[in-house]
Scaffold this active site. Sequence first.
Site, short mmCIF file in Angstrom:
data_model
loop_
_atom_site.label_atom_id
_atom_site.label_comp_id
_atom_site.label_asym_id
_atom_site.label_seq_id
_atom_site.Cartn_x
_atom_site.Cartn_y
_atom_site.Cartn_z
CD GLN A 28 -3.23 -0.79 0.05
OE1 GLN A 28 -3.23 0.43 -0.45
NE2 GLN A 28 -3.73 -1.73 -0.46
CG ASP A 83 -3.03 -4.56 11.06
OD1 ASP A 83 -3.10 -3.37 10.79
OD2 ASP A 83 -3.84 -5.44 10.49
CG HIS A 108 -6.79 -2.48 8.78
ND1 HIS A 108 -8.42 -2.71 8.78
CD2 HIS A 108 -6.15 -3.58 9.56
CE1 HIS A 108 -8.54 -3.86 9.47
NE2 HIS A 108 -7.40 -4.56 9.80
N GLY A 134 -2.19 -3.13 -3.01
CA GLY A 134 -1.43 -1.88 -3.53
C GLY A 134 -1.07 -1.92 -5.08
CD GLU A 195 -8.13 -9.42 6.44
OE1 GLU A 195 -7.96 -8.44 5.71
OE2 GLU A 195 -7.97 -9.75 7.30
#
Length: 333
Positions: A28, A83, A108, A134, A195
């Site tokens: 990204q 994350d 996110h 991305g 997901e």
Amino acid sequence: MANIYYDKDATIGLLDDTIVAVIGYGSQGHAHALNLHESGVDVVVGLREDSSSRSKVESDGLRVANVADAVDEAQLIMVLVPDEIMAEIYHDEIAPHLEEGDVLAFAHGFNVHFGAIEPPEGNDVVMIAPKGPGHLVRRTYADGSGVPCLVAVHQDVSGKAKDIALAYASAIGGGRAGVLETTFAEETETDLFGEQVILCGGVAELIKSAFTTLVEAGYQPESAYFETLHELKLIVDLLYEGGMGWMRHSISNTAEYGDYTRGPRIVTDETRAEMRKVLDEIQSGAFANEWLGQAREGAPHLIEQRETQSNHQIEQVGRELRKMMPFIEEKRA
């Protein structure tokens, strides 16, 4: 009905006097930074001193700085790191250099929603989340289109947080495809659920189980691979183009009848009850705590499963079959 915005609803000029620090240059990060730059936004990429991406940033014609220096220089900070390491980087290298009035942005909501990051009260906090990887965000922008985005506002100190988020979304190409307004909670929880239950976990487990059922019943592994994995792309493309109705219109009557009569025997009330449990674990923060705890320990289960799954028979068969199909560019993890 959800609010959906396009380029006509955004004012990229709101970013004219703003330096945007893109923290991270992965999938990204590189797309955001390059798209922003080509939309006329002043961009600096923030990376750790030892990052292997520094030379890539420079070869792409962008400025690069240490994370702390990039945050010092910028008025909008977009955090695009994994994350599991985001909170550490935020607390050590971003938070000490934030100034009141800076805009803090994420793609996110995970760390903010689950409390691993608690932004200061004097800053706008927004999310701009492209609904695609991305490389697609970058490619579609370069082709003159874009990937749909989600935008959300967690804190609006300036009274302009939503407008700034829309300007950013437009600058990376989202306004060409549509920008859906949401919340940090909704984006985070639905993203994790999708997901785990269908896009990654559900699909992968269904494919492996179907493959194994056929092989154990005596069918050739190659035939099983084609029927359970290879042809899935054809169905997904139909779903993508026109939903379930178009998919069912495009397949045979035999396949459609089997869809209606056998599908509900695979996804049962028990399966749906388990989906609800998965969602409960996401909403309560149990999954987030589990994953972040694993990450702090070096993610042993993740590493173990990568090795185990890469040696599954369906992966071994697939690697050999794809060598026979020159129209597929082989990808390896």
